[in-house]
Design a protein around this motif. Structure first.
Motif, PDB file in Angstrom:
ATOM      1  N   ASP A  87       0.527  -0.724  -0.043  1.00  0.00           N
ATOM      2  CA  ASP A  87       0.253   0.073   0.189  1.00  0.00           C
ATOM      3  C   ASP A  87       0.892   1.554   0.272  1.00  0.00           C
ATOM      4  O   ASP A  87       1.627   0.939   1.038  1.00  0.00           O
ATOM      5  CB  ASP A  87      -0.825  -0.410   0.721  1.00  0.00           C
ATOM      6  N   GLY A  88       0.333   1.985  -0.525  1.00  0.00           N
ATOM      7  CA  GLY A  88       1.417   3.691  -0.683  1.00  0.00           C
ATOM      8  C   GLY A  88       0.874   4.655  -2.116  1.00  0.00           C
ATOM      9  O   GLY A  88      -0.136   4.621  -2.017  1.00  0.00           O
ATOM     10  N   TYR A  89       1.984   5.273  -2.436  1.00  0.00           N
ATOM     11  CA  TYR A  89       1.931   6.094  -3.183  1.00  0.00           C
ATOM     12  C   TYR A  89       2.409   5.784  -4.669  1.00  0.00           C
ATOM     13  O   TYR A  89       3.629   4.952  -4.679  1.00  0.00           O
ATOM     14  CB  TYR A  89       1.907   7.427  -3.435  1.00  0.00           C
ATOM     15  N   MET A  90       1.550   5.574  -5.753  1.00  0.00           N
ATOM     16  CA  MET A  90       2.689   5.528  -6.729  1.00  0.00           C
ATOM     17  C   MET A  90       3.486   7.077  -7.599  1.00  0.00           C
ATOM     18  O   MET A  90       3.117   7.718  -7.841  1.00  0.00           O
ATOM     19  CB  MET A  90       1.648   4.939  -8.348  1.00  0.00           C
ATOM     20  N   VAL A  91       5.101   6.457  -8.384  1.00  0.00           N
ATOM     21  CA  VAL A  91       5.289   7.052  -8.140  1.00  0.00           C
ATOM     22  C   VAL A  91       5.995   7.048  -9.792  1.00  0.00           C
ATOM     23  O   VAL A  91       6.621   5.861 -10.218  1.00  0.00           O
ATOM     24  CB  VAL A  91       6.692   7.731  -7.557  1.00  0.00           C
ATOM     25  N   VAL A  92       5.896   7.617 -10.838  1.00  0.00           N
ATOM     26  CA  VAL A  92       6.333   7.692 -12.208  1.00  0.00           C
ATOM     27  C   VAL A  92       8.109   8.233 -12.499  1.00  0.00           C
ATOM     28  O   VAL A  92       7.856   9.520 -12.092  1.00  0.00           O
ATOM     29  CB  VAL A  92       5.369   8.317 -13.139  1.00  0.00           C
ATOM     30  N   HIS A  93       9.136   7.354 -12.875  1.00  0.00           N
ATOM     31  CA  HIS A  93      10.051   8.120 -12.598  1.00  0.00           C
ATOM     32  C   HIS A  93      10.532   8.406 -14.094  1.00  0.00           C
ATOM     33  O   HIS A  93      11.163   6.602 -14.474  1.00  0.00           O
ATOM     34  CB  HIS A  93      11.413   7.443 -11.753  1.00  0.00           C
ATOM     35  N   ARG A  94      11.592   9.165 -14.354  1.00  0.00           N
ATOM     36  CA  ARG A  94      12.425   8.402 -15.751  1.00  0.00           C
ATOM     37  C   ARG A  94      14.036   8.789 -15.536  1.00  0.00           C
ATOM     38  O   ARG A  94      14.677   9.580 -14.080  1.00  0.00           O
ATOM     39  CB  ARG A  94      12.160  10.185 -16.794  1.00  0.00           C
ATOM     40  N   GLN A  95      15.038   7.836 -16.054  1.00  0.00           N
ATOM     41  CA  GLN A  95      16.352   8.212 -15.960  1.00  0.00           C
ATOM     42  C   GLN A  95      17.406   7.591 -16.564  1.00  0.00           C
ATOM     43  O   GLN A  95      16.445   7.059 -18.159  1.00  0.00           O
ATOM     44  CB  GLN A  95      16.291   6.735 -14.391  1.00  0.00           C
ATOM     45  N   LEU A  96      17.933   8.352 -17.250  1.00  0.00           N
ATOM     46  CA  LEU A  96      18.528   8.261 -18.616  1.00  0.00           C
ATOM     47  C   LEU A  96      19.653   7.098 -18.074  1.00  0.00           C
ATOM     48  O   LEU A  96      20.367   7.107 -16.934  1.00  0.00           O
ATOM     49  CB  LEU A  96      19.467   9.117 -17.945  1.00  0.00           C
ATOM     50  N   ILE A  97      19.904   6.730 -19.271  1.00  0.00           N
ATOM     51  CA  ILE A  97      20.634   5.533 -18.742  1.00  0.00           C
ATOM     52  C   ILE A  97      21.150   5.341 -20.273  1.00  0.00           C
ATOM     53  O   ILE A  97      21.200   5.941 -21.313  1.00  0.00           O
ATOM     54  CB  ILE A  97      19.103   4.185 -18.995  1.00  0.00           C
ATOM     55  N   TYR A  98      23.007   4.440 -19.979  1.00  0.00           N
ATOM     56  CA  TYR A  98      23.584   4.431 -21.272  1.00  0.00           C
ATOM     57  C   TYR A  98      22.884   3.358 -22.242  1.00  0.00           C
ATOM     58  O   TYR A  98      22.556   1.935 -21.801  1.00  0.00           O
ATOM     59  CB  TYR A  98      25.117   4.184 -20.186  1.00  0.00           C
ATOM     60  N   ILE A 113       7.868   2.688 -12.854  1.00  0.00           N
ATOM     61  CA  ILE A 113       6.670   2.992 -12.153  1.00  0.00           C
ATOM     62  C   ILE A 113       7.315   2.450 -10.660  1.00  0.00           C
ATOM     63  O   ILE A 113       8.214   1.168  -9.704  1.00  0.00           O
ATOM     64  CB  ILE A 113       6.037   2.093 -12.397  1.00  0.00           C
ATOM     65  N   HIS A 114       7.003   3.212 -10.037  1.00  0.00           N
ATOM     66  CA  HIS A 114       7.461   3.032  -7.631  1.00  0.00           C
ATOM     67  C   HIS A 114       6.559   3.056  -7.081  1.00  0.00           C
ATOM     68  O   HIS A 114       5.349   3.779  -7.534  1.00  0.00           O
ATOM     69  CB  HIS A 114       8.419   3.744  -7.378  1.00  0.00           C
ATOM     70  N   VAL A 115       6.347   2.388  -5.847  1.00  0.00           N
ATOM     71  CA  VAL A 115       5.345   2.773  -4.976  1.00  0.00           C
ATOM     72  C   VAL A 115       5.535   2.413  -3.930  1.00  0.00           C
ATOM     73  O   VAL A 115       6.693   2.040  -3.048  1.00  0.00           O
ATOM     74  CB  VAL A 115       4.777   1.225  -4.909  1.00  0.00           C
ATOM     75  N   VAL A 116       5.665   4.450  -3.307  1.00  0.00           N
ATOM     76  CA  VAL A 116       6.323   4.585  -2.418  1.00  0.00           C
ATOM     77  C   VAL A 116       5.256   4.657  -1.020  1.00  0.00           C
ATOM     78  O   VAL A 116       4.286   4.995  -1.087  1.00  0.00           O
ATOM     79  CB  VAL A 116       7.211   5.680  -1.979  1.00  0.00           C
ATOM     80  N   LYS A 117       5.880   3.941   0.525  1.00  0.00           N
ATOM     81  CA  LYS A 117       4.734   4.245   1.566  1.00  0.00           C
ATOM     82  C   LYS A 117       4.747   5.587   1.509  1.00  0.00           C
ATOM     83  O   LYS A 117       2.747   5.617   1.700  1.00  0.00           O
ATOM     84  CB  LYS A 117       5.615   3.640   2.685  1.00  0.00           C
ATOM     85  N   GLU A 118       5.390   6.606   1.605  1.00  0.00           N
ATOM     86  CA  GLU A 118       4.125   7.762   1.802  1.00  0.00           C
ATOM     87  C   GLU A 118       4.552   9.015   1.501  1.00  0.00           C
ATOM     88  O   GLU A 118       5.770   9.120   0.695  1.00  0.00           O
ATOM     89  CB  GLU A 118       4.936   8.333   3.532  1.00  0.00           C
TER      90      GLU A 118
END
Length: 139
Positions: A87-98, A113-118
């Protein structure tokens, strides 16, 4: 050409001077069409918004392939659907990769796509830093 479209009419006299022109069909008979198949639309994409509350085992993304990659507290299923583990909050994150496909190196953005608790206390739109998130390294 006219002789192909006319047929002699058999009469009692049977003379070649008596002819009646008959017209033949110039189009095929109407039958079934080949393009009549349709399919139901596939509702793919993000199912939750950024910083939206999610429950355990909620579907976050349905996709074909990995447009979005699983991050922290998420699971990638067999059909590339991303589910939440907690249970938590969905976060969309972009990362620059090689990215190095066949010796053509380039930099690409990869979406996680991450899920963080708070939620962070300062802003509800973007966290200040993503240092608390663990990202996957090379395959």
């Amino acid at each position: 050409m006219l002789s192909l479209l006319t047929k002699p009419l058999i009469t009692k006299l049977n003379s070649p001077l008596t002819r009646v022109s008959l017209r033949y069909a110039s189009k095929k008979a109407g039958g079934q069409s080949n393009n009549g198949r349709t399919s139901w639309p596939k509702s793919r994409g993000l199912k939750k918004g950024n910083w939206e509350a999610v429950k355990k085992n909620d579907i976050l993304v349905t996709q074909k392939g990995t447009k979005f990659h699983p991050g922290e507290n998420t699971i990638l299923s067999k059909d590339f659907t991303i589910h939440s583990k907690i249970d938590g909050y969905m976060v969309v994150h972009r990362q620059l990769i090689y990215h190095n496909p066949r010796h053509k190196p380039s930099l690409r953005w990869r979406k996680y796509i991450h899920v963080v608790k708070e939620k962070p206390k300062e802003s509800t739109h973007m966290p200040v830093s993503y240092t608390h998130l663990t990202l996957p390294t090379k395959r």
